[in-house]
Design a protein around this motif. Structure first.
Motif, mmCIF file in Angstrom:
data_model
loop_
_atom_site.group_PDB
_atom_site.id
_atom_site.type_symbol
_atom_site.label_atom_id
_atom_site.label_comp_id
_atom_site.label_asym_id
_atom_site.label_seq_id
_atom_site.Cartn_x
_atom_site.Cartn_y
_atom_site.Cartn_z
ATOM 1 N N SER A 86 12.601 3.051 7.476
ATOM 2 C CA SER A 86 13.361 1.660 6.779
ATOM 3 C C SER A 86 13.326 0.661 8.216
ATOM 4 O O SER A 86 13.113 -0.658 7.913
ATOM 5 C CB SER A 86 14.673 1.921 6.504
ATOM 6 N N THR A 87 13.292 1.006 9.159
ATOM 7 C CA THR A 87 12.907 0.096 10.529
ATOM 8 C C THR A 87 11.531 -0.540 10.409
ATOM 9 O O THR A 87 11.347 -1.457 10.867
ATOM 10 C CB THR A 87 13.134 0.786 12.013
ATOM 11 N N TRP A 88 10.652 0.204 9.528
ATOM 12 C CA TRP A 88 9.353 -0.288 9.875
ATOM 13 C C TRP A 88 9.024 -1.227 8.358
ATOM 14 O O TRP A 88 8.120 -1.414 7.790
ATOM 15 C CB TRP A 88 8.223 0.845 9.691
ATOM 16 N N ASP A 89 10.309 -1.222 7.473
ATOM 17 C CA ASP A 89 10.005 -1.893 6.461
ATOM 18 C C ASP A 89 9.323 -1.560 5.331
ATOM 19 O O ASP A 89 8.354 -2.404 4.796
ATOM 20 C CB ASP A 89 10.042 -3.543 6.533
ATOM 21 N N ILE A 90 9.389 -0.071 4.827
ATOM 22 C CA ILE A 90 8.158 0.264 4.075
ATOM 23 C C ILE A 90 8.764 0.110 2.425
ATOM 24 O O ILE A 90 9.763 0.459 2.178
ATOM 25 C CB ILE A 90 8.123 1.858 4.173
ATOM 26 N N LYS A 91 7.796 -0.519 1.875
ATOM 27 C CA LYS A 91 8.120 -1.008 0.417
ATOM 28 C C LYS A 91 7.340 -0.247 -0.529
ATOM 29 O O LYS A 91 7.762 -0.175 -1.491
ATOM 30 C CB LYS A 91 7.913 -2.230 0.158
ATOM 31 N N ALA A 92 6.366 0.437 -0.137
ATOM 32 C CA ALA A 92 5.524 1.251 -0.964
ATOM 33 C C ALA A 92 4.543 2.483 -0.113
ATOM 34 O O ALA A 92 4.458 2.164 1.090
ATOM 35 C CB ALA A 92 4.425 0.445 -1.709
ATOM 36 N N THR A 93 4.346 3.355 -0.775
ATOM 37 C CA THR A 93 3.423 4.459 -0.211
ATOM 38 C C THR A 93 2.178 4.616 -0.839
ATOM 39 O O THR A 93 2.156 4.407 -1.997
ATOM 40 C CB THR A 93 4.435 5.608 -0.238
ATOM 41 N N PRO A 94 1.116 5.001 -0.220
ATOM 42 C CA PRO A 94 1.248 4.884 1.501
ATOM 43 C C PRO A 94 1.052 3.578 2.146
ATOM 44 O O PRO A 94 0.391 2.537 1.436
ATOM 45 C CB PRO A 94 -0.108 5.910 1.857
ATOM 46 N N THR A 95 1.629 3.392 3.242
ATOM 47 C CA THR A 95 1.508 2.354 4.106
ATOM 48 C C THR A 95 1.023 2.805 5.399
ATOM 49 O O THR A 95 1.431 3.604 5.918
ATOM 50 C CB THR A 95 2.896 1.404 4.274
ATOM 51 N N PHE A 96 -0.181 2.109 5.949
ATOM 52 C CA PHE A 96 -0.756 2.381 7.086
ATOM 53 C C PHE A 96 -0.464 1.194 8.272
ATOM 54 O O PHE A 96 -0.619 0.110 7.704
ATOM 55 C CB PHE A 96 -2.162 2.551 6.874
#
Length: 104
Positions: free
Chosen positions: A56-66
């Protein structure tokens, strides 16, 4: 955390994924293949469920995210299991990084 990682390799590619994610499963073998072809780069796999606070600190909205990091600074991001674009970004990074000895 990234600061200590950059001591090992100046370039880090972090793959934020999930075990239940279909596109993550599809791109996973290609990601492993890239890591084997390019030992001078550090490839990380972050399970967004196991490390939810970190993700969550990287603000992931979808996977995969590189995320592509050089000396601890983000230099790129790719959302989705787009193999050609992932290859293109890795090649671009390799072209911008001076040759260094491979790790044992």
């Amino acid at each position: 955390m990234i600061q200590s990682i950059t001591l090992i390799s100046p370039v880090v590619i972090a793959n934020f994924s999930a075990t239940w994610c279909g596109p993550c499963k599809i791109v996973a073998p290609f990601y492993v293949e890239l890591s084997e072809k390019h030992p001078s780069l550090m490839f990380l796999l972050v399970d967004v469920d196991e490390l939810s606070d970190f993700s969550s600190t990287w603000d992931i909205k979808a996977t995969p995210t590189f995320f592509f990091l050089k000396n601890g600074e983000q230099i790129g991001k790719l959302v989705g299991a787009n193999k050609p674009e992932l290859q293109k970004k890795v090649t671009s990074i390799l072209d911008s990084v001076p040759e260094s000895p491979q790790r044992p």
